[in-house]
Every structure is written in structure tokens, then in C-alpha cells.
Motif scaffolding. Structure first.
Motif, mmCIF file in Angstrom:
data_model
loop_
_atom_site.group_PDB
_atom_site.id
_atom_site.type_symbol
_atom_site.label_atom_id
_atom_site.label_comp_id
_atom_site.label_asym_id
_atom_site.label_seq_id
_atom_site.Cartn_x
_atom_site.Cartn_y
_atom_site.Cartn_z
ATOM 1 N N THR A 197 25.151 49.775 47.293
ATOM 2 C CA THR A 197 26.140 48.799 46.857
ATOM 3 C C THR A 197 26.205 48.717 45.337
ATOM 4 N N TRP A 198 25.042 48.716 44.677
ATOM 5 C CA TRP A 198 25.006 48.663 43.214
ATOM 6 C C TRP A 198 25.637 49.909 42.600
ATOM 7 N N LYS A 216 27.896 52.010 44.002
ATOM 8 C CA LYS A 216 29.351 51.998 44.227
ATOM 9 C C LYS A 216 30.027 50.934 43.364
ATOM 10 N N GLY A 217 29.381 49.801 43.187
ATOM 11 C CA GLY A 217 29.944 48.738 42.350
ATOM 12 C C GLY A 217 30.072 49.166 40.899
ATOM 13 N N ALA A 228 32.933 51.537 40.621
ATOM 14 C CA ALA A 228 34.220 50.836 40.697
ATOM 15 C C ALA A 228 34.577 50.208 39.354
ATOM 16 N N LEU A 229 33.575 49.660 38.676
ATOM 17 C CA LEU A 229 33.821 49.042 37.374
ATOM 18 C C LEU A 229 34.178 50.077 36.312
ATOM 19 N N PHE A 244 35.708 42.869 37.223
ATOM 20 C CA PHE A 244 34.499 42.186 37.693
ATOM 21 C C PHE A 244 34.756 40.690 37.696
ATOM 22 N N SER A 256 29.655 48.265 50.713
ATOM 23 C CA SER A 256 30.193 49.319 49.854
ATOM 24 C C SER A 256 30.865 50.452 50.635
ATOM 25 N N ARG A 286 33.613 52.552 52.599
ATOM 26 C CA ARG A 286 35.068 52.618 52.480
ATOM 27 C C ARG A 286 35.634 53.432 53.635
#
Length: 112
Positions: free
Chosen positions: A51-52, A54-55, A58-59, A66, A98, A100
Motif C-alpha cells: 500500500t505504501w 503504490k501510494g 500514485a503521488l 494527497f 492498493s 487495482r
């Protein structure tokens, strides 16, 4: 689209992503989520390394904004269900927040 926010907040989010006139249902009590078999996430599903990573992607790569604003139950796991003529044709139940789904692949069942 089912969400946990109020209708005005949802409308604003949809417009930010070009989803104008999106039909949506506000479900702050998560009753529909439960009906579709979606559960609350555990620590790993919500905050795990995947999750971290992928996050962060994304940013940086996708330039997703965010925000610390929480809308609804932050522990509720998501899912995607394609309902056509009152029948679930395709579904994707996230194992991690996370994940998709292949949206294009999902709609192939109903394109003909």
C-alpha cells in the motif's frame, strides 16, 4: 457508484475526475458494502508495504492529490461490481486497498 460520503462531497470528487452526472448512492452506514460481502480491512490490507509503495507511486508518477481528509469508514475494504440487468456480471473484491482491478476487462462482458 456507492460511497460513504454525503452527496455534495461525492459530486465534487466525481467532477474532479471528469465523472460528471455520475449516478451515486450515499451509504455512510456501509450497509450495501456488507450486502456485497465487503469487510473491514486488517492492518496489512490497509497499511502494508504494498500500500505504501503504490501510494508513493500514485503521488509521484500519477500526481494524485494527497489528502488527510477521511470520508466514511477508513477501515472499509473496497470492491468493484458490474451490475447489468439486476445481475452481478463481474466483481473484484480487493485483498489490499492498493489493488487495482482491470476495469476495461471487467466491462467486456456487457459490451456486445
Amino acid at each position: 457508484m456507492v460511497h460513504m460520503g454525503d452527496s455534495e462531497v461525492a459530486k465534487e470528487h466525481f467532477e474532479n475526475y471528469g465523472l460528471i452526472n455520475m449516478d451515486h448512492i450515499s451509504d455512510p452506514e456501509c450497509r450495501l458494502y456488507e450486502q456485497f460481502g465487503l469487510v473491514k480491512g486488517n492492518f496489512s490490507q490497509l497499511f502494508g508495504l504494498k500500500t505504501w509503495i503504490k501510494g508513493a507511486g500514485a503521488l509521484v508518477i500519477d500526481r494524485v492529490k494527497f489528502s488527510l481528509q477521511q470520508i466514511g469508514d477508513g477501515f472499509q475494504m473496497p470492491g468493484v461490481f458490474l451490475v447489468h440487468k439486476d445481475e452481478i456480471k463481474e466483481e473484484f473484491i480487493h485483498k489490499s486497498v492498493s489493488d487495482r482491478p482491470d476495469y476495461t476487462g471487467m466491462i467486456q462482458c456487457c459490451v456486445s
